[in-house]
Design an enzyme around this catalytic site. Sequence first.
Site, PDB file in Angstrom:
ATOM      1  N   TRP A  41       0.833  -1.209   0.000  1.00 21.30           N
ATOM      2  CA  TRP A  41       0.000   0.000   0.000  1.00 21.30           C
ATOM      3  C   TRP A  41       0.865   1.256   0.000  1.00 21.30           C
ATOM      4  O   TRP A  41       0.385   2.352  -0.260  1.00 21.30           O
ATOM      5  CB  TRP A  41      -0.970   0.005   1.202  1.00 21.30           C
ATOM      6  CG  TRP A  41      -0.340   0.282   2.548  1.00 21.30           C
ATOM      7  CD1 TRP A  41       0.693  -0.385   3.116  1.00 21.30           C
ATOM      8  CD2 TRP A  41      -0.706   1.310   3.481  1.00 21.30           C
ATOM      9  NE1 TRP A  41       0.989   0.138   4.354  1.00 21.30           N
ATOM     10  CE2 TRP A  41       0.153   1.183   4.611  1.00 21.30           C
ATOM     11  CE3 TRP A  41      -1.668   2.313   3.493  1.00 21.30           C
ATOM     12  CZ2 TRP A  41       0.072   2.023   5.716  1.00 21.30           C
ATOM     13  CZ3 TRP A  41      -1.745   3.143   4.607  1.00 21.30           C
ATOM     14  CH2 TRP A  41      -0.882   3.004   5.697  1.00 21.30           C
ATOM     15  N   ASP A  42       2.153   1.072   0.274  1.00 22.06           N
ATOM     16  CA  ASP A  42       3.111   2.186   0.245  1.00 22.06           C
ATOM     17  C   ASP A  42       2.966   3.000  -1.047  1.00 22.06           C
ATOM     18  O   ASP A  42       3.141   4.217  -1.050  1.00 22.06           O
ATOM     19  CB  ASP A  42       4.549   1.649   0.281  1.00 22.06           C
ATOM     20  CG  ASP A  42       4.841   0.749   1.463  1.00 22.06           C
ATOM     21  OD1 ASP A  42       3.906   0.136   1.994  1.00 22.06           O
ATOM     22  OD2 ASP A  42       6.015   0.649   1.850  1.00 22.06           O
ATOM     23  N   GLU A  79       0.844  -2.006  13.034  1.00 23.65           N
ATOM     24  CA  GLU A  79       0.961  -3.473  13.077  1.00 23.65           C
ATOM     25  C   GLU A  79       1.335  -3.983  14.463  1.00 23.65           C
ATOM     26  O   GLU A  79       1.495  -5.188  14.644  1.00 23.65           O
ATOM     27  CB  GLU A  79       1.972  -3.940  12.028  1.00 23.65           C
ATOM     28  CG  GLU A  79       1.479  -3.703  10.603  1.00 23.65           C
ATOM     29  CD  GLU A  79       2.506  -4.065   9.536  1.00 23.65           C
ATOM     30  OE1 GLU A  79       3.692  -4.192   9.869  1.00 23.65           O
ATOM     31  OE2 GLU A  79       2.104  -4.199   8.360  1.00 23.65           O
ATOM     32  N   LYS A  93       3.232   1.529  16.261  1.00 23.31           N
ATOM     33  CA  LYS A  93       4.333   1.408  15.306  1.00 23.31           C
ATOM     34  C   LYS A  93       4.385   2.600  14.348  1.00 23.31           C
ATOM     35  O   LYS A  93       5.441   3.116  14.018  1.00 23.31           O
ATOM     36  CB  LYS A  93       4.162   0.106  14.509  1.00 23.31           C
ATOM     37  CG  LYS A  93       5.269  -0.154  13.518  1.00 23.31           C
ATOM     38  CD  LYS A  93       5.010  -1.425  12.713  1.00 23.31           C
ATOM     39  CE  LYS A  93       6.162  -1.721  11.766  1.00 23.31           C
ATOM     40  NZ  LYS A  93       5.844  -2.804  10.828  1.00 23.31           N
ATOM     41  N   GLN A  94       3.238   2.989  13.833  1.00 26.66           N
ATOM     42  CA  GLN A  94       3.193   4.035  12.795  1.00 26.66           C
ATOM     43  C   GLN A  94       1.809   4.683  12.814  1.00 26.66           C
ATOM     44  O   GLN A  94       0.884   4.156  13.431  1.00 26.66           O
ATOM     45  CB  GLN A  94       3.476   3.431  11.431  1.00 26.66           C
ATOM     46  CG  GLN A  94       2.421   2.457  10.946  1.00 26.66           C
ATOM     47  CD  GLN A  94       2.929   1.569   9.815  1.00 26.66           C
ATOM     48  OE1 GLN A  94       3.407   0.480  10.061  1.00 26.66           O
ATOM     49  NE2 GLN A  94       2.819   2.033   8.586  1.00 26.66           N
TER      50      GLN A  94
HETATM   51  C1  BGC Z   1       4.840  -1.293   7.524  1.00 26.56           C
HETATM   52  C2  BGC Z   1       3.801  -1.374   6.432  1.00 26.56           C
HETATM   53  C3  BGC Z   1       4.497  -1.260   5.099  1.00 26.56           C
HETATM   54  C4  BGC Z   1       5.616  -2.276   4.956  1.00 26.56           C
HETATM   55  C5  BGC Z   1       6.439  -2.083   3.687  1.00 26.56           C
HETATM   56  C6  BGC Z   1       5.899  -2.366   7.306  1.00 26.56           C
HETATM   57  O1  BGC Z   1       6.897  -2.258   8.292  1.00 26.56           O
HETATM   58  O2  BGC Z   1       4.249  -1.472   8.796  1.00 26.56           O
HETATM   59  O3  BGC Z   1       2.861  -0.337   6.577  1.00 26.56           O
HETATM   60  O4  BGC Z   1       3.576  -1.439   4.069  1.00 26.56           O
HETATM   61  O5  BGC Z   1       6.519  -2.152   6.049  1.00 26.56           O
HETATM   62  O6  BGC Z   1       7.051  -0.833   3.653  1.00 26.56           O
END
Ligand code: BGC
Length: 768
Positions: free
Chosen positions: A357-358, A488, A600-601
Amino acid sequence: MKQYLKLDEWSIIEEGFDPENHEVSESVFSIGNGHMGQRANFEEDYTGKTLQGSYMAGVYYPDKTRVGWWKNGYPEYFAKVLNSTNWIGLNIAIEGENLDLAKLPVRDFVRTLNMKEGYLERTFIATLSGGKEVKIQAKRFVSIVDKEVGAIRYSITPLNFNGELKVTSYLDADVKNKDANYDEKFWDEVSKEVTTNHASVTVVTKKTEYVLCSTMKTELVHDGLKVAFNPVVSEKEKYVAHTFAHGLVEKKETVIYKYAANVTSRDHEASSLAKIAMDRLQGALVKGFETLLSEQADAWAEKWKESDIVIEGDVAAQQGIRFNIFQLNQTYTGEDDRLNIGPKGFTGEKYGGSTYWDTEAYCLPFYLSTADPKISRNLLIYRYKHLEKAIENAEKLGFTDGAALYPMVTMNGEESHNEWEITFEEIHRNGAIAYGIYNYVNYTADKDYLAEYGLDVLVAISRFWAQRVNYVSSKNQYMMLGVTGPNEYENNVNNNWYTNRIAAWTLEYTLSVMDYIKETDKARFDELESKLKISSEETSKWVDIIGKMYYPFDEEMGIYLQQDGFLDKELIRVDELDPKHLPLNQNWSWDRILRSCFIKQADVLQGLYFLNDEFDMETKKKNFDFYEPMTVHESSLSPCVHSILACELGYKEKAYEMYLRTARLDLDNYNNDTEDGCHTTSMAGTWMSVVQGFGGFKVKNDQLILNPFIPGEWSSFSFKIVFRGALLNIKVSADEITITNETKVSTPVIIHGTKHTVNGSASLTIQY
Ligand code: BGC
């Protein structure tokens, strides 16, 4: 974190050779052209620690999954971008001694990535036995003009001796992926050809059957004059080589030119690859190294014209942002709608080079603002082409009637991620794909896209959301259970606010797109309605879900809850933790992370960023103040969203602090993992921090909006915006903003709430 690279505005420079840094440098100094990429491995043999990496865009292998406990619905494989034929190899022996920097004393080592002109250069002096000193200068690039061509200029000057040079120039397809699950080799030989004139090797991937033909030609120039030679030919499985000798003369330069063409069956008929590779090679030989390189410099100048950011007063920031722009432009060039952007680009194997999804959430804004709209359009078409597979993916999980669940990780549209909490639960990715369509159309005004491709995707995603929610009659509300949000560090939660909101937003947007098509082109709407079998019963259900979606909210604090029960956690700020616990993902057990409040984000804040105009400042402030202190930013995608929101809220220091966390993420190896490859998709996030954060740039109701402010550390910064035929250069300093229109297309701009017009080929300066 280790800072060993020299600051420079246009180049990345490493002075002195430290084998400890070599794998990090191999990632950082990578070169690529959208078609192929190459880690900064040495041309000559190197027996120290290295990750050999040569990658061809879109050529992947479905490596059989390794999981401890199989669950129904798991994908069978994890797609991997393949380490491919090593075309840079030159084995160099001088007076019978192998040139190998792991074994010889080296001085004056300098490795430079010239970002302005798009090439990699390395110089050093090695001392051979008996004190013989030899100076090497190696320069190479993969052409962004002739995309299937790579070229090397390798110069050798003995400083204090005459002696014999023996060179073996080779193509080696007998390579492995470091991350192969079963230590398997992914390439089989198809054919090889080696005569004194010609050398090529053709290999095919197991299972996916991509054919790659590589061919090479090596030339020798001594003291400025071309030298003819008759190489000894050799071959092994998946390997061909030319070996030749030459007398080195003290203080005279001998140059080896190596040209290679790499062509694949993704782009050409497999049966004609040998001929096409020869044609490409021939074309490169006719041009010669210097012409190819000057064309490369011109092509990069064109790219910089549209995408450069200039930061005055802070060389580290300048170098950081140019590095990010350079890597993004090396990774994706947008001509091929079957390609996408892997989180590591062409700089390493991690994340398998697949699409996440990035792309929609982070990369699309970069390409929208810095390149022709057809490039972003191709990123959207990529998902359109995967729609059937997304429907099949949803069917495997029990959804019906054309509901689509796009994969979390993919190469060809199939899901290839197999951690259950991500594969089955991290479904918010579907929302990002719908949001990408909105973002593209809002930016470009290419509304035709909606009737042509967009609606098909939106309807299928809406169908998924409508089936994924469940109606709770006692509450008269729709809920969404068992999901993982962008954070996550929480799994299997109920009613993740962000997922619920992006789901309902998708339904709202889909309905508005249907209304738009109905109003502007009734005939086309009727066609789509019958093709997609949209009924009024179905759309009424969507309206019902929109009206009755449940959003966890705390009245007292005025915040959206990340998920049900979030406030029952022990709420601790990250700065209350002993720093030795950080990063949590390396120091805490997984269950401890899951039970904790640490994020996490961006999760709730991701929603406030995407759907920004829906929320007032007070709401944004309350949520930011609540969530940011609990966020550990252990995804490189996190700081940019926080930086942008902090800018909007006037939290200048926080905005700059967040910006710094990713601005030089790989250059300073901030997360100690750059040897695996660079964080390419998060580089787009850093660009967003500057343009959308400090520039306060957005597009709303067809208007360009700017609310700039400048970090105290900078004296000025400027960025480029490609917008509906205009190219604007926007320069922000402490007391004024100057917009220079580099095209004839006059463009209205709203600056700090006041409307202005930047006339074609003119400049506008506004003082604050
Ligand atoms: C992130 C995801 C991301 C993936 C690839 C993961 O660490 O939590 O949001 O899509 O890395 O960059």
